[in-house]
Motif scaffolding. Structure first.
Motif, short mmCIF file in Angstrom:
data_model
loop_
_atom_site.label_atom_id
_atom_site.label_comp_id
_atom_site.label_asym_id
_atom_site.label_seq_id
_atom_site.Cartn_x
_atom_site.Cartn_y
_atom_site.Cartn_z
N TRP A 228 46.95 34.27 40.49
CA TRP A 228 46.66 33.96 39.08
C TRP A 228 47.13 35.09 38.16
O TRP A 228 47.67 34.84 37.08
CB TRP A 228 45.16 33.70 38.89
CG TRP A 228 44.84 33.40 37.46
CD1 TRP A 228 44.27 34.23 36.54
CD2 TRP A 228 45.14 32.18 36.75
NE1 TRP A 228 44.17 33.62 35.31
CE2 TRP A 228 44.70 32.35 35.42
CE3 TRP A 228 45.72 30.97 37.13
CZ2 TRP A 228 44.83 31.35 34.45
CZ3 TRP A 228 45.85 29.97 36.17
CH2 TRP A 228 45.41 30.16 34.85
N ASN A 229 46.94 36.33 38.59
CA ASN A 229 47.39 37.47 37.77
C ASN A 229 48.90 37.43 37.56
O ASN A 229 49.40 37.72 36.46
CB ASN A 229 47.00 38.80 38.43
CG ASN A 229 45.51 39.06 38.33
OD1 ASN A 229 44.83 38.43 37.51
ND2 ASN A 229 44.99 39.92 39.19
N MET A 230 49.64 37.06 38.62
CA MET A 230 51.10 36.94 38.48
C MET A 230 51.45 35.75 37.59
O MET A 230 52.34 35.83 36.74
CB MET A 230 51.75 36.77 39.86
CG MET A 230 51.88 38.08 40.63
SD MET A 230 52.54 37.84 42.28
CE MET A 230 54.19 37.24 41.94
N GLU B 259 54.86 24.25 35.95
CA GLU B 259 53.65 25.06 35.73
C GLU B 259 52.40 24.21 35.93
O GLU B 259 51.36 24.72 36.37
CB GLU B 259 53.68 25.67 34.33
CG GLU B 259 54.76 26.73 34.17
CD GLU B 259 54.61 27.56 32.91
OE1 GLU B 259 53.54 27.49 32.26
OE2 GLU B 259 55.56 28.30 32.57
N ALA C 7 49.68 34.44 35.23
CA ALA C 7 49.30 34.69 33.83
C ALA C 7 50.41 35.42 33.09
O ALA C 7 50.60 35.24 31.88
CB ALA C 7 48.01 35.50 33.78
N SER C 8 51.18 36.24 33.82
CA SER C 8 52.31 36.93 33.18
C SER C 8 53.63 36.20 33.44
O SER C 8 54.70 36.73 33.13
CB SER C 8 52.40 38.37 33.68
OG SER C 8 52.54 38.39 35.08
N ARG C 9 53.53 35.01 34.02
CA ARG C 9 54.69 34.14 34.29
C ARG C 9 55.73 34.82 35.19
O ARG C 9 56.93 34.52 35.13
CB ARG C 9 55.37 33.69 32.98
CG ARG C 9 54.48 32.82 32.08
CD ARG C 9 54.13 31.52 32.79
NE ARG C 9 53.29 30.62 32.00
CZ ARG C 9 51.97 30.62 32.01
NH1 ARG C 9 51.30 31.48 32.76
NH2 ARG C 9 51.29 29.75 31.29
N ALA C 10 55.27 35.70 36.06
CA ALA C 10 56.19 36.39 36.97
C ALA C 10 56.76 35.43 38.01
O ALA C 10 56.00 34.72 38.67
CB ALA C 10 55.47 37.55 37.66
#
Length: 443
Positions: free
Chosen positions: A403-405, A422, A407-410
């Motif tokens: 989720w952390n990745m 998405e 959230a930054s669209r990595a």
């Protein structure tokens, strides 16, 4: 009844090979005709020349690992893979779930389905299908998920067990958490049960219990295969009336996966030690079972470092397992005992209602299988397969990192270009958050 194994990707093929090696060596060890016959019927078919051929289909998008597995099996002289039961391509899936699921899977669907159909038709009676794969890479996770989906369409009433190897937390692949989330969310809709081995846990067993100095993937895979074999080899169940159980996957699923919201199974085995030490060790059933029970309730996967302070508590006093280390509540447990004096083993401590959720009686939640035949050189051994909160924290970690990745669209563009949107990611996060919530509320 027979199990057809589908080995997918590098990890699935390597673990699958080790599993057949363990099962074959165990079945041929000593004069135990009924056990040996039941085991061989389950995992192998015999040619007219008496050769044992694994009931397996090997799938990978690169040929190297499959070729190694086939030649190593043939060199063993005990068993081999079928000459036409494998499929590989020249380019891999690039550690991308979307590439495996949206491109390679559909492209090679007909060929893989045909290979599985041939193996199924060789069975007198099919007990179920077992798909073995990693969740971190591209082929095992992406193609593996797509193949599981196809198998569910073709064999809607057949038991399907997915065996998953979870990656090292520190990471082998930068996008492994994305791949893991997408795999788990899809398999939860398709599979009857999902049995998990975590690389970190198995690595610790190799290091601390087996004293291996330079640990290879082969060492890790052998430990996984030993634990899997101890679950899948023939055993006597409460309903089998002295005859080895004929339907391993069906009985495993009906014992443990009694609710569609709870499908995650973890495995603990005792004892585990260097093979050179086995001859000098003696074990008693009370000692083994006391340790195994504490491993279960304290969520420790090996007998070293057990937290003996953890005690069963009343349901109302239990805390969520995502905060402090706490009592591991079980939905269902299957205890499998193998070896000498197995009928004298006292297993009442595993039937304690305090171990289980309040909405299922311990008589329904606990099942026991036994076999008087020692497994894989151990005079006595015990394995517990548990549908419990054991995998809650690692699952929450994987989802949190993904989720952390996200959230930054990595790296999202790497998936979008193969057709995963998405929204697909968000659906997967939502479904796994529901799984996490359900397991958190077990009490």
């Amino acid at each position: 009844m027979s199990v057809v194994t589908v080995q997918l990707g590098q990890c699935g093929n390597q673990v699958g090979h080790e599993l057949f090696d363990v099962v074959c060596a165990d079945a041929q060890d000593g004069q135990r005709k009924a056990y040996s016959t039941a085991s061989c019927e389950r995992f192998f078919h015999q040619t007219t020349h008496g050769d044992l051929v694994a009931r397996a289909v090997l799938v990978d998008m690169e040929p190297k690992v499959i070729n190694q597995s086939i030649s190593r099996a043939a060199k063993s002289g005990r068993w081999r893979y079928g000459e036409t039961s494998h499929f590989s391509q020249k380019q891999g899936s690039g550690n991308n779930w979307a590439n495996g699921y949206c491109v390679h899977g559909p492209r090679h669907r007909d060929m893989v389905e045909e290979l599985v159909r041939r193996e199924v038709e060789r069975c007198d009676r099919l007990a179920g299908l077992m798909a073995m794969m990693s969740v971190a890479g591209g082929t095992g996770s992406g193609v593996g998920t797509y193949v599981t989906q196809c198998l569910r369409d073709i064999y809607p009433s057949t038991f399907i067990l997915n065996h998953l190897t979870w990656p090292y937390g520190t990471g082998e692949v930068i996008v492994q958490n994305y791949n893991s989330v997408l795999t788990l969310a899809h398999l939860y809709k398709l599979s009857d049960a999902i049995m998990v081995h975590e690389n970190d846990t198995v690595h610790r067993i190799c290091s601390q219990l087996l004293n291996i100095k330079h640990i290879s993937f082969g060492d890790v895979n052998r430990v996984i295969a030993h634990q899997l074999g101890s679950v899948l080899q023939p055993a006597l169940t409460a309903d089998s009336h002295g005859v080895y159980s004929r339907n391993p996957l069906g009985e495993l699923v009906s014992s443990l996966a009694c609710h569609p919201e709870y499908k995650l199974l973890s495995v603990s085995t005792i004892p585990q030690m260097p093979s050179a030490s086995i001859a000098y060790s003696t074990f008693s059933w009370p000692g083994l079972l006391k340790h195994l029970r504490q491993m279960l309730i304290s969520n420790t996967k090996m007998e070293e470092g057990i937290d003996w302070q953890v005690r069963p508590t009343a349901g109302s006093e239990r805390t969520s397992s995502l905060t402090a280390p706490s009592f591991n509540t079980s939905l269902a447990n299957l205890l499998i005992l193998r070896g000498k004096d197995v009928y004298s083993a006292e297993t009442g401590a595993f039937e304690d209602p305090a171990l289980y959720t309040s909405w299922l009686s311990s008589q329904e939640a606990f099942n026991l299988w036994k076999s008087p035949v020692p497994f894989n050189k151990y005079e006595k051994s015990a394995t517990v397969v548990s549908n419990s909160q054991a995998l809650l924290r690692p699952l929450d970690n994987i989802v949190g990192k993904a989720w952390n990745m996200f959230a930054s669209r990595a790296y999202i563009h790497q998936y979008v270009k193969f057709g995963i949107s998405e929204e697909d990611f968000l659906d997967s996060f939502t479904s796994l958050e529901q799984v996490i919530s359900s397991y958190s509320q077990l009490c």
